[in-house]
Design a protein around this motif. Structure first.
Motif, mmCIF file in Angstrom:
data_model
loop_
_atom_site.group_PDB
_atom_site.id
_atom_site.type_symbol
_atom_site.label_atom_id
_atom_site.label_comp_id
_atom_site.label_asym_id
_atom_site.label_seq_id
_atom_site.Cartn_x
_atom_site.Cartn_y
_atom_site.Cartn_z
ATOM 1 N N ARG A 18 -4.214 -28.706 70.285
ATOM 2 C CA ARG A 18 -5.172 -28.461 69.201
ATOM 3 C C ARG A 18 -6.552 -28.127 69.771
ATOM 4 O O ARG A 18 -7.266 -27.274 69.247
ATOM 5 N N SER A 19 -6.923 -28.801 70.865
ATOM 6 C CA SER A 19 -8.209 -28.530 71.504
ATOM 7 C C SER A 19 -8.296 -27.088 71.991
ATOM 8 O O SER A 19 -9.342 -26.440 71.894
ATOM 9 N N LEU A 20 -7.176 -26.568 72.513
ATOM 10 C CA LEU A 20 -7.157 -25.163 72.945
ATOM 11 C C LEU A 20 -7.410 -24.222 71.776
ATOM 12 O O LEU A 20 -8.096 -23.195 71.915
ATOM 13 N N LEU A 21 -6.870 -24.570 70.622
ATOM 14 C CA LEU A 21 -7.090 -23.748 69.428
ATOM 15 C C LEU A 21 -8.540 -23.840 68.972
ATOM 16 O O LEU A 21 -9.144 -22.840 68.584
ATOM 17 N N GLU A 22 -9.106 -25.036 69.034
ATOM 18 C CA GLU A 22 -10.504 -25.230 68.640
ATOM 19 C C GLU A 22 -11.445 -24.425 69.534
ATOM 20 O O GLU A 22 -12.455 -23.884 69.070
ATOM 21 N N GLN A 23 -11.095 -24.350 70.821
ATOM 22 C CA GLN A 23 -11.944 -23.630 71.777
ATOM 23 C C GLN A 23 -11.738 -22.121 71.712
ATOM 24 O O GLN A 23 -12.456 -21.374 72.383
ATOM 25 N N GLY A 24 -10.763 -21.679 70.942
ATOM 26 C CA GLY A 24 -10.505 -20.252 70.808
ATOM 27 C C GLY A 24 -9.671 -19.657 71.926
ATOM 28 O O GLY A 24 -9.628 -18.432 72.077
ATOM 29 N N ASP A 25 -9.003 -20.525 72.716
ATOM 30 C CA ASP A 25 -8.140 -20.000 73.779
ATOM 31 C C ASP A 25 -7.010 -19.161 73.207
ATOM 32 O O ASP A 25 -6.520 -18.234 73.848
ATOM 33 N N TYR A 26 -6.587 -19.506 71.990
ATOM 34 C CA TYR A 26 -5.554 -18.740 71.290
ATOM 35 C C TYR A 26 -6.052 -18.445 69.883
ATOM 36 O O TYR A 26 -6.429 -19.355 69.146
ATOM 37 N N GLN A 27 -6.069 -17.172 69.530
ATOM 38 C CA GLN A 27 -6.557 -16.745 68.238
ATOM 39 C C GLN A 27 -5.410 -16.679 67.226
ATOM 40 O O GLN A 27 -4.233 -16.661 67.589
ATOM 41 N N VAL A 28 -5.804 -16.631 65.949
ATOM 42 C CA VAL A 28 -4.811 -16.502 64.886
ATOM 43 C C VAL A 28 -3.993 -15.223 65.113
ATOM 44 O O VAL A 28 -4.546 -14.160 65.383
ATOM 45 N N GLY A 29 -2.694 -15.367 65.046
ATOM 46 C CA GLY A 29 -1.792 -14.242 65.275
ATOM 47 C C GLY A 29 -1.236 -14.189 66.681
ATOM 48 O O GLY A 29 -0.238 -13.504 66.925
ATOM 49 N N GLU A 30 -1.882 -14.895 67.614
ATOM 50 C CA GLU A 30 -1.391 -14.909 68.995
ATOM 51 C C GLU A 30 -0.258 -15.910 69.149
ATOM 52 O O GLU A 30 -0.137 -16.859 68.383
ATOM 53 N N ARG A 31 0.534 -15.677 70.165
ATOM 54 C CA ARG A 31 1.682 -16.541 70.424
ATOM 55 C C ARG A 31 1.331 -17.537 71.524
ATOM 56 O O ARG A 31 0.742 -17.170 72.549
ATOM 57 N N LEU A 32 1.721 -18.786 71.318
ATOM 58 C CA LEU A 32 1.523 -19.809 72.339
ATOM 59 C C LEU A 32 2.545 -19.620 73.457
ATOM 60 O O LEU A 32 3.583 -18.976 73.261
ATOM 61 N N PRO A 33 2.283 -20.181 74.635
ATOM 62 C CA PRO A 33 3.273 -20.102 75.719
ATOM 63 C C PRO A 33 4.578 -20.777 75.306
ATOM 64 O O PRO A 33 4.589 -21.639 74.412
ATOM 65 N N PRO A 34 5.682 -20.436 75.944
ATOM 66 C CA PRO A 34 6.955 -21.102 75.646
ATOM 67 C C PRO A 34 6.880 -22.599 75.940
ATOM 68 O O PRO A 34 6.060 -23.056 76.736
ATOM 69 N N GLU A 35 7.751 -23.337 75.307
ATOM 70 C CA GLU A 35 7.785 -24.791 75.494
ATOM 71 C C GLU A 35 7.890 -25.173 76.960
ATOM 72 O O GLU A 35 7.251 -26.115 77.416
ATOM 73 N N ARG A 36 8.718 -24.445 77.688
ATOM 74 C CA ARG A 36 8.933 -24.786 79.095
ATOM 75 C C ARG A 36 7.619 -24.733 79.870
ATOM 76 O O ARG A 36 7.341 -25.598 80.710
ATOM 77 N N GLU A 37 6.798 -23.727 79.610
ATOM 78 C CA GLU A 37 5.518 -23.597 80.321
ATOM 79 C C GLU A 37 4.556 -24.703 79.918
ATOM 80 O O GLU A 37 3.823 -25.241 80.758
ATOM 81 N N ILE A 38 4.543 -25.045 78.628
ATOM 82 C CA ILE A 38 3.667 -26.127 78.168
ATOM 83 C C ILE A 38 4.097 -27.444 78.814
ATOM 84 O O ILE A 38 3.260 -28.248 79.250
ATOM 85 N N ALA A 39 5.403 -27.660 78.905
ATOM 86 C CA ALA A 39 5.920 -28.883 79.527
ATOM 87 C C ALA A 39 5.499 -28.976 80.988
ATOM 88 O O ALA A 39 5.103 -30.042 81.473
ATOM 89 N N GLN A 40 5.557 -27.869 81.692
ATOM 90 C CA GLN A 40 5.157 -27.854 83.097
ATOM 91 C C GLN A 40 3.649 -28.057 83.241
ATOM 92 O O GLN A 40 3.185 -28.749 84.147
ATOM 93 N N LEU A 41 2.885 -27.459 82.320
ATOM 94 C CA LEU A 41 1.424 -27.574 82.376
ATOM 95 C C LEU A 41 0.975 -29.026 82.250
ATOM 96 O O LEU A 41 0.087 -29.478 82.983
ATOM 97 N N TYR A 42 1.601 -29.774 81.334
ATOM 98 C CA TYR A 42 1.176 -31.146 81.073
ATOM 99 C C TYR A 42 2.105 -32.191 81.711
ATOM 100 O O TYR A 42 1.924 -33.394 81.498
ATOM 101 N N ASP A 43 3.083 -31.730 82.474
ATOM 102 C CA ASP A 43 3.993 -32.612 83.195
ATOM 103 C C ASP A 43 4.700 -33.592 82.252
ATOM 104 O O ASP A 43 4.706 -34.806 82.460
ATOM 105 N N VAL A 44 5.258 -33.040 81.197
ATOM 106 C CA VAL A 44 6.069 -33.824 80.267
ATOM 107 C C VAL A 44 7.373 -33.070 80.040
ATOM 108 O O VAL A 44 7.506 -31.912 80.431
ATOM 109 N N ASN A 45 8.347 -33.716 79.408
ATOM 110 C CA ASN A 45 9.587 -33.007 79.138
ATOM 111 C C ASN A 45 9.468 -32.210 77.849
ATOM 112 O O ASN A 45 8.549 -32.394 77.052
ATOM 113 N N ARG A 46 10.429 -31.330 77.647
ATOM 114 C CA ARG A 46 10.336 -30.388 76.532
ATOM 115 C C ARG A 46 10.494 -31.053 75.177
ATOM 116 O O ARG A 46 9.990 -30.541 74.175
#
Length: 257
Positions: A18-46
């Protein structure tokens, strides 16, 4: 119920996204990274990432499109500077964390039920299975028969507190927005027939008063449920890799001496 502090791991990841959205890292209409990449970024499971995305979906910030990905549909509304970062988190258990808890708890219930079961309990389990089969044959996708079967096992422990504890877990699921949102991404319910086979294996072990097999059958059943629901609700990767909420493997289940 709202909580000022994130109690769940998925809430922590959801706040970061949510913080990334607040900062404008991803705009309305843009696609977020796949789950696998998010999991690797934050070192959690999918599974934790999946739950975090459901959290944002319930807030109507993202839209999960089957076979396409995760899209931003709104940016979080500005909050006063004196608002706590965790303020306003809805306290709801994630569906995969919920299933893991049931797996640990109900495998123990099945073990005890196999020791304590009576003829009346067996009759109740059989009736629950008949109701479940009939409902599925008629296209009824409710969980009434499933619930009756699991509660009959809890009742067979002859411990009313254990029975009440399982009833409270089912009530929590029925009232969970997270659980309901997960199931909006699942349109094919044919997998429910596989659970009937699992239930029959559990019942057979309990009938034989084989506590070890009853425990293992229940453990494997709920492992199957976790994996199937995760697979069916996957929007990014049709090649399911089994990367689930961490749980002890089947061969590590303690057995009775």
């Amino acid at each position: 119920m709202l909580s000022r502090e994130p109690k769940r791991q998925y809430q922590t990841i959801g706040l970061k996204l949510r913080s990334l959205l607040e900062q404008g890292d991803y705009q309305v209409g843009e696609r977020l990274p796949p789950e696998r990449e998010i999991a690797q970024l934050y070192d959690v499971n999918r599974a934790v990432v999946r739950e975090a995305l459901i959290m944002l979906e319930l807030e109507e910030l993202i839209e999960i499109r089957k076979g396409s990905g995760i899209y931003v549909i709104a940016q979080p509304a500005p909050r006063p500077s004196n608002t706590d970062e965790q303020d306003g988190i809805r306290d709801d258990i994630g569906p995969f964390e919920y299933l893991q808890a049931r797996q640990l708890f109900e495998s123990q219930l099945a073990e005890l039920a196999a020791i304590q079961v009576t003829k009346h309990d067996i009759k109740a389990m059989n009736q629950a299975l008949v109701s479940e089969k009939q409902a599925l044959a008629e296209g009824d996708t409710s969980y009434d028969g499933d619930k009756s079967f699991h509660l009959a096992i809890a009742k067979a422990t002859q411990n009313s507190l254990l029975e009440e504890m399982l009833e409270s877990l089912w009530l929590r699921r029925q009232q969970s927005p997270m659980w309901k949102k997960l199931h909006t991404h699942i349109t094919n319910h044919s997998y429910r027939k596989d659970w009937l086979d699992d239930h029959q294996k559990i019942l057979s072990a309990i009938k034989m008063k084989n506590a070890v097999e009853a425990k293992q059958a229940m453990w494997q059943h709920l492992e199957n449920v976790k994996q199937r629901l995760f697979e069916l609700s996957d929007v990014n990767d049709p090649e399911f890799d089994g990367y689930l909420f961490s749980s002890a493997p089947l061969h590590n289940i303690p057995t009775l001496e």
